[in-house]
Write a protein that holds these residues in place. Structure first.
Motif, PDB file in Angstrom:
ATOM      1  N   GLN A  20       2.474  14.329 -14.452  1.00  0.00           N
ATOM      2  CA  GLN A  20       2.537  14.233 -13.080  1.00  0.00           C
ATOM      3  C   GLN A  20       1.698  15.136 -12.351  1.00  0.00           C
ATOM      4  N   ARG A  21       1.043  16.024 -12.758  1.00  0.00           N
ATOM      5  CA  ARG A  21      -0.433  16.404 -12.144  1.00  0.00           C
ATOM      6  C   ARG A  21      -1.323  15.321 -12.131  1.00  0.00           C
ATOM      7  N   LEU A  22      -1.421  14.718 -13.126  1.00  0.00           N
ATOM      8  CA  LEU A  22      -2.524  13.596 -13.218  1.00  0.00           C
ATOM      9  C   LEU A  22      -2.182  12.618 -12.141  1.00  0.00           C
ATOM     10  N   LEU A  23      -1.020  12.131 -11.924  1.00  0.00           N
ATOM     11  CA  LEU A  23      -0.688  11.194 -10.823  1.00  0.00           C
ATOM     12  C   LEU A  23      -0.673  11.757  -9.599  1.00  0.00           C
ATOM     13  N   VAL A  24      -0.657  13.147  -9.389  1.00  0.00           N
ATOM     14  CA  VAL A  24      -0.896  13.538  -8.069  1.00  0.00           C
ATOM     15  C   VAL A  24      -2.420  13.613  -7.621  1.00  0.00           C
ATOM     16  N   GLU A  25      -3.165  13.905  -8.652  1.00  0.00           N
ATOM     17  CA  GLU A  25      -4.543  13.688  -8.543  1.00  0.00           C
ATOM     18  C   GLU A  25      -5.077  12.052  -8.202  1.00  0.00           C
ATOM     19  N   ILE A  26      -4.313  11.294  -8.648  1.00  0.00           N
ATOM     20  CA  ILE A  26      -4.663   9.697  -8.342  1.00  0.00           C
ATOM     21  C   ILE A  26      -4.425   9.756  -6.770  1.00  0.00           C
ATOM     22  N   LEU A  27      -3.283  10.063  -6.461  1.00  0.00           N
ATOM     23  CA  LEU A  27      -2.766   9.926  -5.101  1.00  0.00           C
ATOM     24  C   LEU A  27      -3.695  10.890  -4.001  1.00  0.00           C
ATOM     25  N   ARG A  28      -4.109  11.825  -4.360  1.00  0.00           N
ATOM     26  CA  ARG A  28      -4.955  12.872  -3.438  1.00  0.00           C
ATOM     27  C   ARG A  28      -6.406  12.086  -3.530  1.00  0.00           C
ATOM     28  N   ALA A  44       3.457   0.308  -1.134  1.00  0.00           N
ATOM     29  CA  ALA A  44       4.297   1.582  -0.387  1.00  0.00           C
ATOM     30  C   ALA A  44       3.157   2.461   0.136  1.00  0.00           C
ATOM     31  N   LEU A  45       2.044   2.485  -0.618  1.00  0.00           N
ATOM     32  CA  LEU A  45       1.065   3.502  -0.030  1.00  0.00           C
ATOM     33  C   LEU A  45      -0.047   2.954   0.961  1.00  0.00           C
ATOM     34  N   GLY A  46       0.410   1.719   1.452  1.00  0.00           N
ATOM     35  CA  GLY A  46      -0.562   1.058   2.248  1.00  0.00           C
ATOM     36  C   GLY A  46      -1.707   0.199   1.978  1.00  0.00           C
ATOM     37  N   VAL A  47      -1.528  -0.123   0.649  1.00  0.00           N
ATOM     38  CA  VAL A  47      -2.599  -1.033   0.099  1.00  0.00           C
ATOM     39  C   VAL A  47      -2.628  -2.502   0.430  1.00  0.00           C
ATOM     40  N   ASP A  53      -9.262   7.102   1.576  1.00  0.00           N
ATOM     41  CA  ASP A  53      -8.649   6.418   2.710  1.00  0.00           C
ATOM     42  C   ASP A  53      -8.180   4.942   2.014  1.00  0.00           C
ATOM     43  N   GLU A  54      -7.900   4.991   0.573  1.00  0.00           N
ATOM     44  CA  GLU A  54      -7.430   3.934   0.002  1.00  0.00           C
ATOM     45  C   GLU A  54      -5.761   3.893   0.274  1.00  0.00           C
ATOM     46  N   PHE A  55      -5.245   5.131   0.452  1.00  0.00           N
ATOM     47  CA  PHE A  55      -3.699   5.212   0.407  1.00  0.00           C
ATOM     48  C   PHE A  55      -3.678   5.943   1.696  1.00  0.00           C
TER      49      PHE A  55
END
Length: 210
Positions: free
Chosen positions: A134-142, A194-197, A148-150
Motif C-alpha cells: 500500500q505504501r508503494l501505491l501511495v508513492e505512485i499516486l503522490r 478516475a485519476l484524470g488521465v 501533474d499526471e494525476f
C-alpha cells in the motif's frame, strides 16, 4: 528427523524453511491458502508435522510468514524490474499487473475473509505485512500528482480504493470468468481515468510492460 545435508545446523534450518515456504506456495495454487493444513504443508515439504511445528507454532504463524515473503518479493520485483523512465501511469499499470499475477499464482480469499478464519490478532499482523504494498501505491499516486499526471486526490484513501479494484478481480480470475489481460486492462484503465488521465495515455500505460 530429516538427515542434515547442509554444512551447519543453521544452514539446514534455512534450507528446511525454504522448503516449507515452497510447499505453501505450491499448495496455494491448488487448494487455496485458507484450505491447506499443517499436515499438508509438512507432507509437501518432506518433513514430519512435528518438525514443522519447530519452525511455526501454528497455521496463522505459517501463513503470516508466507505472506511476508510474498510481499517482500513483490516489492523487490517492482523495484528491480520497473524501468527508471516509467511515468506514474505506467508505474500504476505495472503495479496492477504484478498484483494480479500474485493473485493468480497464490489464490487466497480476500484479507478480511482470511483474517476472520485466522483470528483478530493474526488479521492485524497480516495487515502489517501487506502494508509495504500500500505504501508503494501511495508513492505512485503522490509522484503522479507531483508531476501533474494525476488529479489531486487523498493518496492513502485512493490507494485503498485501487487495491479494492484489484481484489475484485480475485474471484473472476480464479474461476476463469475473465482473462488476465482483460482484468489488467479493466482495473488499470478504470483507476487511471478516475485519476484524470487521458485516454491515449491510459492506452499506452496499459500496454507498457516492465
Amino acid at each position: 528427523m530429516p538427515k542434515i545435508s547442509a554444512p551447519t545446523i543453521a544452514a539446514h534450518r534455512a534450507q528446511t524453511r525454504e522448503r516449507i515456504m515452497a510447499a505453501v506456495a505450491s499448495l496455494t495454487r491448488t487448494q487455496g491458502i485458507d484450505e491447506i493444513s499443517m499436515t499438508d504443508v509438512a507432507a509437501a515439504a518432506g518433513i514430519t508435522r512435528t518438525a514443522l511445528y519447530n519452525y511455526f507454532p501454528d497455521k496463522p504463524a505459517l501463513l503470516l510468514a508466507f505472506t511476508e515473503q510474498v510481499t517482500s518479493g513483490f516489492v523487490r520485483r517492482y523495484q528491480d524490474e520497473l524501468p527508471s523512465d516509467a511515468t506514474a501511469a505506467e508505474r500504476m499499470s505495472v503495479f496492477v499487473r504484478f498484483q494480479l499475477e500474485g493473485i493468480v499464482q497464490h489464490p487466497h480469499p480476500a484479507a478480511a475473509e482470511l483474517g476472520a478464519s485466522l483470528g483478530p490478532d493474526a488479521y492485524q499482523a497480516l495487515a502489517d505485512h501487506v502494508a509495504p504494498m500500500q505504501r508503494l501505491l501511495v508513492e505512485i499516486l503522490r509522484a503522479g500528482m507531483a508531476a501533474d499526471e494525476f488529479d489531486a486526490v487523498p493518496a492513502e484513501a485512493t490507494a485503498k480504493l485501487v487495491l479494492a479494484l484489484i481484489g475484485a478481480q480475485r474471484v473472476p480470475l480464479s474461476r476463469g470468468e475473465t482473462a488476465f489481460d482483460d482484468a489488467h486492462a479493466l482495473v488499470t484503465a478504470f483507476a487511471l481515468r478516475a485519476l484524470g488521465v487521458d485516454a491515449g495515455t491510459v492506452e499506452r500505460a496499459v500496454h507498457r510492460r516492465a
